[in-house]
Enzyme design. Structure first.
Site, PDB file in Angstrom:
ATOM      1  N   LYS A  80       0.859  -1.192   0.000  1.00 27.59           N
ATOM      2  CA  LYS A  80       0.000   0.000   0.000  1.00 27.59           C
ATOM      3  C   LYS A  80       0.886   1.231   0.000  1.00 27.59           C
ATOM      4  CE  LYS A  80      -4.452   1.105   0.439  1.00 27.59           C
ATOM      5  NZ  LYS A  80      -5.615   0.396  -0.116  1.00 27.59           N
ATOM      6  N   GLY A 183     -19.660   7.374  -0.945  1.00 30.85           N
ATOM      7  CA  GLY A 183     -18.641   7.767  -1.911  1.00 30.85           C
ATOM      8  C   GLY A 183     -18.710   6.876  -3.141  1.00 30.85           C
ATOM      9  N   ASN A 184     -17.560   6.666  -3.740  1.00 27.76           N
ATOM     10  CA  ASN A 184     -17.485   5.877  -4.982  1.00 27.76           C
ATOM     11  C   ASN A 184     -18.086   4.491  -4.814  1.00 27.76           C
ATOM     12  OD1 ASN A 184     -16.117   7.741  -6.704  1.00 27.76           O
ATOM     13  ND2 ASN A 184     -14.303   7.431  -5.444  1.00 27.76           N
ATOM     14  N   VAL A 185     -17.791   3.835  -3.699  1.00 23.20           N
ATOM     15  CA  VAL A 185     -18.322   2.484  -3.482  1.00 23.20           C
ATOM     16  C   VAL A 185     -19.752   2.554  -2.946  1.00 23.20           C
ATOM     17  CG1 VAL A 185     -18.043   0.306  -2.257  1.00 23.20           C
ATOM     18  CG2 VAL A 185     -16.023   1.543  -3.033  1.00 23.20           C
TER      19      VAL A 185
HETATM   20  P1  NAD Z   1     -14.731   7.720  -1.075  1.00 21.33           P
HETATM   21  O1  NAD Z   1     -13.678   8.641  -0.566  1.00 21.33           O
HETATM   22  O2  NAD Z   1     -15.183   7.844  -2.491  1.00 21.33           O
HETATM   23  O3  NAD Z   1     -16.030   7.834  -0.163  1.00 21.33           O
HETATM   24  C1  NAD Z   1     -16.015   7.847   1.217  1.00 21.33           C
HETATM   25  C2  NAD Z   1     -17.299   8.541   1.646  1.00 21.33           C
HETATM   26  O4  NAD Z   1     -17.423   8.409   3.060  1.00 21.33           O
HETATM   27  C3  NAD Z   1     -17.318  10.032   1.333  1.00 21.33           C
HETATM   28  O5  NAD Z   1     -18.541  10.356   0.698  1.00 21.33           O
HETATM   29  C4  NAD Z   1     -17.214  10.690   2.720  1.00 21.33           C
HETATM   30  O6  NAD Z   1     -17.904  11.929   2.791  1.00 21.33           O
HETATM   31  C5  NAD Z   1     -17.875   9.651   3.579  1.00 21.33           C
HETATM   32  N1  NAD Z   1     -17.496   9.687   4.998  1.00 21.33           N
HETATM   33  C6  NAD Z   1     -16.287   9.905   5.554  1.00 21.33           C
HETATM   34  N2  NAD Z   1     -16.379   9.818   6.892  1.00 21.33           N
HETATM   35  C7  NAD Z   1     -17.668   9.527   7.175  1.00 21.33           C
HETATM   36  C8  NAD Z   1     -18.377   9.297   8.374  1.00 21.33           C
HETATM   37  N3  NAD Z   1     -17.800   9.368   9.575  1.00 21.33           N
HETATM   38  N4  NAD Z   1     -19.705   9.004   8.298  1.00 21.33           N
HETATM   39  C9  NAD Z   1     -20.326   8.940   7.094  1.00 21.33           C
HETATM   40  N5  NAD Z   1     -19.695   9.155   5.930  1.00 21.33           N
HETATM   41  C10 NAD Z   1     -18.386   9.438   5.966  1.00 21.33           C
HETATM   42  O7  NAD Z   1     -14.196   6.240  -0.774  1.00 21.33           O
HETATM   43  P2  NAD Z   1     -14.606   4.892  -1.509  1.00 21.33           P
HETATM   44  O8  NAD Z   1     -13.702   4.673  -2.663  1.00 21.33           O
HETATM   45  O9  NAD Z   1     -16.081   4.868  -1.679  1.00 21.33           O
HETATM   46  O10 NAD Z   1     -14.169   3.818  -0.402  1.00 21.33           O
HETATM   47  C11 NAD Z   1     -14.931   3.657   0.781  1.00 21.33           C
HETATM   48  C12 NAD Z   1     -14.204   2.709   1.724  1.00 21.33           C
HETATM   49  O11 NAD Z   1     -14.007   1.460   1.073  1.00 21.33           O
HETATM   50  C13 NAD Z   1     -12.792   3.165   2.145  1.00 21.33           C
HETATM   51  O12 NAD Z   1     -12.558   2.742   3.462  1.00 21.33           O
HETATM   52  C14 NAD Z   1     -11.871   2.417   1.209  1.00 21.33           C
HETATM   53  O13 NAD Z   1     -10.594   2.196   1.757  1.00 21.33           O
HETATM   54  C15 NAD Z   1     -12.622   1.110   1.060  1.00 21.33           C
HETATM   55  N6  NAD Z   1     -12.309   0.422  -0.181  1.00 21.33           N
HETATM   56  C16 NAD Z   1     -12.537   1.048  -1.368  1.00 21.33           C
HETATM   57  C17 NAD Z   1     -12.246   0.380  -2.540  1.00 21.33           C
HETATM   58  C18 NAD Z   1     -12.491   1.016  -3.866  1.00 21.33           C
HETATM   59  O14 NAD Z   1     -12.452   0.314  -4.890  1.00 21.33           O
HETATM   60  N7  NAD Z   1     -12.773   2.308  -3.917  1.00 21.33           N
HETATM   61  C19 NAD Z   1     -11.704  -0.925  -2.506  1.00 21.33           C
HETATM   62  C20 NAD Z   1     -11.518  -1.536  -1.268  1.00 21.33           C
HETATM   63  C21 NAD Z   1     -11.819  -0.834  -0.106  1.00 21.33           C
END
Ligand code: NAD
Length: 351
Positions: A80, A183-185
């Site tokens: 990472k 967010g994205n996921v």
């Molecule tokens: P992202 O940054 O697109 O979205 C995160 C969202 O969470 C944002 O909208 C943010 O405003 C919100 N947020 C932050 N703190 C918060 C809280 N306390 N309460 C409510 N909402 C809150 O991230 P993502 O890409 O959607 O990833 C989400 C999680 O999944 C992360 O932990 C990431 O490490 C994990 N993850 C993502 C992927 C991927 O493909 N994107 C793969 C594996 C793991």
């Protein structure tokens, strides 16, 4: 030396610190294991308060990537990258080009891609300096590639479906899912759950995203600090890690925890706490492997259909963990960790 005595040091193979004065790059690449192949894992950009905080994140996340990649059946180890977001205005292109040179200097021991805080455009900048990068726009329509999030969301959706079947013996129709983070996921996940007939309760720091989910999916909203209390069957953490601890587990309303966030448990003992309350915990790194599966398929030049096939195996792996946990009378996180450590040739964790 802070690294050797660090509580999250798990005999990582390498921890590389990178600085570039011109671009403002300050970053760490942690390589946990290359036992199964080059260490693969995304690049997180975050407002870390200190180098120590960034190091802790890099160590924990890279170990999680080793486990994730092993249990996803990938020929990849775990690594990472974390970049400390520069405190002043900076040129994003220059920053990611410098990061690309840093990745290249590792000679292919580490493959990078998107994570929280980095984008497809950022990876294109990285790609101008090194070939050890994925998450780039697909070069042909049927190729794997692009942003990993939709693939992660697909895997999480399938995992929730299978966990609900296992725990409640029912389909997703009418099941109440509380989603933390849109967010994205999280937002993609909402769409699939809504289409499958689930009722959604959502929470995000962004009011706009909550409003968008309300409009698109008739979702109910909950305050950020109390989404885990929402009357729900499934809690899906899709924001940041460390949200499950002694307090939140005692308060949790749902009977299934299944979401995308990495490192959801504050400590390993939280797995036993969840089990003690009759809550089925789906180990995060098993559930959220969809993105890295797509990344590795892209890196190997495979098609999107192959990647999708592999993502669809996630529920099978999860079922194996559920059944082993039952048979061995152990929490699911312990079972998953043991399976992963056996695959990467490690004994019990050092740190
Ligand atoms: P992202 O940054 O697109 O979205 C995160 C969202 O969470 C944002 O909208 C943010 O405003 C919100 N947020 C932050 N703190 C918060 C809280 N306390 N309460 C409510 N909402 C809150 O991230 P993502 O890409 O959607 O990833 C989400 C999680 O999944 C992360 O932990 C990431 O490490 C994990 N993850 C993502 C992927 C991927 O493909 N994107 C793969 C594996 C793991």
């Amino acid at each position: 030396m802070v690294l050797f005595s660090h509580p999250s040091n798990d005999a990582h193979e390498g921890v590389h610190v990178f600085q570039d004065h011109e671009s403002g790059l300050r970053g760490i690449v942690a390589i946990h294991s290359t036992h199964l192949g080059p260490a693969a894992g995304g690049c997180r950009v975050w407002n870390y308060r200190s180098g120590e905080e960034a190091l802790t994140d890099a160590l924990r996340l890279s170990r999680g990537m080793s486990y994730k990649n092993a249990l996803a059946g990938l020929n990849a180890g775990g690594g990472k990258a974390v970049i400390l977001a520069p405190p002043h205005r900076f040129d994003r292109r220059e920053l990611f080009e410098a990061f690309g040179r840093a990745v290249d200097s590792l000679g292919g021991r580490y493959i990078t891609a998107e994570d929280v805080g980095s984008t497809v455009q950022d990876m294109e900048c990285v790609g101008s300096q090194t070939s050890h990068v994925a998450g780039l726009p697909p070069d042909r329509p049927a190729s794997a590639g692009g942003h990993p999030s939709p693939w992660t969301a697909l895997g999480v959706f399938l995992a929730i479906k299978s966990a609900v079947e296992h725990r409640f013996g029912r389909s997703l129709d009418g099941v109440r899912v509380a989603i933390q983070g849109l967010g994205n996921v999280g937002f993609n996940l909402c769409r699939s759950l809504h289409d499958a007939g689930a009722e959604l309760i959502v929470s995000d720091l962004s009011r706009e995203r909550m409003l968008a989910a309300k409009t698109a999916f008739r979702a109910h909203t909950a305050p950020v600090d109390s989404i885990h209390l929402a009357d729900s069957d499934v809690f899906a953490p899709c924001a940041m890690g460390g949200i499950l601890d002694a307090r939140t587990i005692a308060e949790l309303a749902a009977k299934v925890v299944c979401g995308a966030a990495n490192n959801q448990l504050s400590e390993a003992a939280d797995g036993e706490r969840l089990r003690g309350r009759g809550i089925l915990y789906c180990p995060d790194y098993v559930v959220n492997a969809g993105g890295i599966i797509n990344v590795m398929a892209e890196h190997a030049g495979l098609g999107a259909a192959t990647a999708e096939n592999q993502v669809r195996q996630i529920p099978l792996r999860l079922s194996e963990i559920f059944f082993r946990a039952q048979a061995e009378d152990k929490p699911t996180n312990e079972v998953a960790d043991s399976l992963a450590r056996a695959l990467i040739g490690r004994g019990e964790p050092i740190g």
